[in-house]
Design an enzyme around this catalytic site. Structure first.
Site, PDB file in Angstrom:
ATOM      1  N   ASN A   1       0.827  -1.204   0.000  1.00 10.51           N
ATOM      2  CA  ASN A   1       0.000   0.000   0.000  1.00 10.51           C
ATOM      3  C   ASN A   1       0.863   1.256   0.000  1.00 10.51           C
ATOM      4  OD1 ASN A   1      -2.564  -1.076  -0.218  1.00 10.51           O
ATOM      5  ND2 ASN A   1      -2.708  -1.494   1.982  1.00 10.51           N
ATOM      6  N   THR A   2       0.214   2.396  -0.178  1.00 15.82           N
ATOM      7  CA  THR A   2       0.917   3.649  -0.455  1.00 15.82           C
ATOM      8  C   THR A   2       1.808   4.162   0.679  1.00 15.82           C
ATOM      9  OG1 THR A   2      -0.746   4.288  -2.051  1.00 15.82           O
ATOM     10  CG2 THR A   2       0.521   6.080  -1.062  1.00 15.82           C
ATOM     11  N   PHE A   3       1.245   4.379   1.860  1.00 17.83           N
ATOM     12  CA  PHE A   3       2.052   4.978   2.927  1.00 17.83           C
ATOM     13  C   PHE A   3       3.193   4.065   3.379  1.00 17.83           C
ATOM     14  CE2 PHE A   3       0.172   8.999   4.991  1.00 17.83           C
ATOM     15  CZ  PHE A   3      -0.202   9.511   3.763  1.00 17.83           C
TER      16      PHE A   3
END
Ligand code: AMP
Ligand code: ZN
Ligand code: ZN
Length: 407
Positions: free
Chosen positions: A72-74
């Site tokens: 995922n992004t973070f």
């Protein structure tokens, strides 16, 4: 040499050395660009000529770069700039809870939490080390840059503004390069979310995605044209990466949590692709941990070792991972939303080639024509630190992974 010429020479020397205090002697500035959700394969579609030119004249990982779990992004943005797996850097997912802050939810949209160093202090991002060493960092939207991590802020940062057009972001970065030498940053970042958004809504193999590739390449073209106009193309080290890839999803590839365990006995921490749960009863735990079609669940301590995930206290007790292309949801959630249509998602097994991320580098320290085999994204951090001439903090990366790309 006459006395006057000698004085002039010395004065010029003093001006030149004084004029570049922001960078270690002889170091070229580093520009790190993140194109969220740029699947490695996208670079082979023939739709990104600017990226192709950078890769041909620089370094490229044609098979892509392996993201860290959870995909995922973070978590992956923080891994890229700390060299630490999400299990070690504290950004264990886009959404988190911490026992030290009962009832407080960290999410990408919770501005007060995103700006609180509490969540980020588990890692030391490039800009903290750089600022401490006198290398100015100007950061545009990188996750974490709104917080005073370890008490240090980038010299410039701004609140994430999704509405700011890509060209304006590029122009802002180019403006930084026009500052007087003494104020110029040694480390800069740029972030573009267009491809991730389009990949989710329109699917990775859609015409809309291909058009988004054109928009992203146009932003890169504006950046390289701006560098050329300033005589800086090939004089700055440009690293273009993404955080993860994108896999196609479909309305008939949905798993309902309701079918696995009684909903009133499960607390949902995260759900979608990679998901985190707390079972309130031993029966609910056993139900979640049982055999399911297209879904595997583990106790956090029993996750496959290759995920390098499961020790951090912020990780929920049970982690479930759908097969690539499948999505986990609840009937209540699904009822409140329009019927699902084909789209895309990430958060699947990091070994899946569809999850692989982009890596391209170009600049004075990068050997033209270097092709890198697949490597883990933890190794981007030691590369950035090497380019900046700064000591890397202890990390999970391997400097040798990108060494063949260096001149
Ligand atoms: P994901 O849900 O993992 O696909 O996250 C992608 C989304 O993260 C993008 O649509 C961005 O809008 C959002 N995002 C990226 N950077 C930031 C940031 N610094 N603060 C808040 N949201 C962000
Ligand atoms: Zn992302
Ligand atoms: Zn996304």
């Amino acid at each position: 040499m006459t006395v006057l010429a000698r004085r002039l020479f010395l004065a010029l020397f003093a001006v030149l050395t004084l004029a570049t205090p922001a960078l270690a002697a002889g170091r070229a500035p580093v520009i790190l660009v993140s194109i969220d959700g740029f699947r490695a394969e996208y670079a082979t579609r023939g739709l990104t000529p600017t990226l192709a030119a950078l890769a041909a004249d620089g370094a490229w990982a044609p098979e892509g770069m392996r993201p860290s779990f959870p995909v995922n992004t973070f978590p992956n943005h923080y891994t890229l700039i700390t060299g630490l797996r999400p299990d070690h850097n504290g950004l264990t997912d886009n959404t988190m809870y911490d026992a030290a802050r009962p009832g407080v939810k960290f999410s990408m949209g919770a501005r007060d939490q995103v700006q609180d160093r509490f969540w980020w202090d588990g890692g030391e991002p490039v800009w903290v080390t750089a600022e401490r060493a006198g290398v100015k960092s100007f950061i545009m939207f990188w996750p974490g840059s709104e917080a005073e991590i370890h008490g240090v802020r980038p010299s410039q940062w701004s609140v994430y503004d999704e509405a700011l057009p890509a060209f304006d972001r590029v122009d802002r970065l180019l403006g930084w390069l026009d500052l007087p030498a003494a104020e110029r940053p040694g480390y800069m970042t740029l972030y573009l979310e267009d491809l991730d958004t389009t990949g989710h809504h329109e699917a990775p193999d859609s015409e809309a995605l291909n058009q988004a590739l054109g928009r992203v390449d146009a932003a890169l073209a504006r950046l390289t044209a701006g560098l050329k106009a300033r005589g800086l193309y090939g004089k700055v080290n440009l690293i273009v990466v993404s955080d993860h890839g994108m896999a196609p999803t479909a309305p008939d590839r949905v798993i309902f949590l309701d079918d696995l365990a009684p909903m009133d006995a499960v607390t949902v921490v995260t759900i979608g692709t990679v998901s985190g749960f707390i079972a309130k009863t031993p029966e609910a735990e056993a139900a979640l941990l049982g055999e399911h079609a297209h879904l595997a669940c583990w106790r956090k301590a029993e996750l496959p070792a290759r995920f390098q995930y499961g020790t951090h206290p912020r990780i929920p007790p049970i982690i479930c991972l759908p097969e690539t292309g499948w999505v986990l949801t609840t009937r209540e959630w699904a009822a409140r939303r329009p019927p699902p249509r084909p789209g895309g998602s990430h958060g699947y097994d990091p070994e899946d080639p569809l999850m692989r991320a982009l890596f391209v580098a170009h600049g004075p320290d990068i050997r033209p024509g270097s092709l890198l085999p697949v490597f883990d994204n933890v190794s981007v951090y030691p590369l950035i630190m090497r380019l900046l001439g700064l000591p890397a903090r202890p990390n999970d990366g391997d400097p040798e992974a990108t060494a063949p790309a260096l001149r």
